[in-house]
Design an enzyme around this catalytic site. Sequence first.
Site, PDB file in Angstrom:
ATOM      1  CB  SER A 138       0.338  -4.029  -1.976  1.00  0.00           C
ATOM      2  OG  SER A 138       0.771  -5.075  -1.107  1.00  0.00           O
ATOM      3  N   GLY A 139       3.323  -5.154  -3.253  1.00  0.00           N
ATOM      4  CA  GLY A 139       4.007  -6.292  -3.848  1.00  0.00           C
ATOM      5  C   GLY A 139       3.471  -7.637  -3.404  1.00  0.00           C
TER       6      GLY A 139
END
Length: 343
Positions: A91-92
Amino acid sequence: MRLQQVITVVGVHAEGEVGRVITGGVIAPRAASMFARQQAVIRDQDWLRGLLLSDPRGSVNAAVNLITPPIAPEADFGLIVIEADYYPPMSGSNLMCSVTAVLETGMVPMTEPITRLCVDTPAGLVAVEAECGGGKCRRVSFRNVPAFVMHLQQPVDVPGRGTITVDVAYGGMIYVVVDAAALGFSLAKDEARALVELGERIKLAAAAQLPSVHPENPGIHTINQTLFAGPLTVENGIKTAKNAVVVSPGRIDRSPCGTGSSARMALMHAKGELAVGEPFTHLSILDTAFACRIEETAMVGETEAVVTNVGGRAWLTGVSYYGTDPEDPFPQGYRLNDTWLAC
């Protein structure tokens, strides 16, 4: 205090998206890889998800991130992202939150003006550049794991909506991507509840009708988020678009979504809309921005892919200690559908 299982959590948000970071109180299981460690946490330590995300300690609008020692020798730390319903491979926004937290708390040494790190995630190694100054992490950019298209322009039958056309792409988790305007949305803030309601139906329908398996890791195999893509425009000479990602069990990602940005760039490249090296600005429903680009092409097995770079900002919001009173009737929390819409 009579609290048991006391866990230290640093509060952070990345361009609006809440990503709390566990910095103490949890021992990560031994494993041969970060993906295997993630699977062990799911199997043996899933109580963390209930304790820290469900009411009364958690919130529907948050994710938590477990910082671990790395397994890959070249990595600086390991990261396992825990969302309300899923443990995504990457997840960025949560990576941005975690990097900011470990640097500003001193868990990992900060070097000014640039701190370069390698983060070990269940999706693979992610290279990070953190812009730092005055003891603060001011911006985090990461070179993501390869992103690629899994299904292009496929029909999906959505209950109550009929047949719609979708794309499916991987950018660290698997997204079903739909044209927001074609479905009647401008991606305004007051559309959030309607986007969530339809987005969850689209996700469930697409997951059932479009099997999607990572070509190199069959353990990554489920569409688990819907991305509503706004129209592509040019702002100040840079291609720009808005988006809204629906995170199960029913909320909007407050940030532009890092892995969603990577998935969208893979689709744009496949459609001839974004070239290697060309800048792209991705906006959230709050109009916060991630600066994006495709760095190079790659192959994942026999699938054509792109390697993307995504950058944004994160800010610490506080430090908390969570635990359970031995007499608490809800040690792993609870959910009600007034806020947890799909429970």
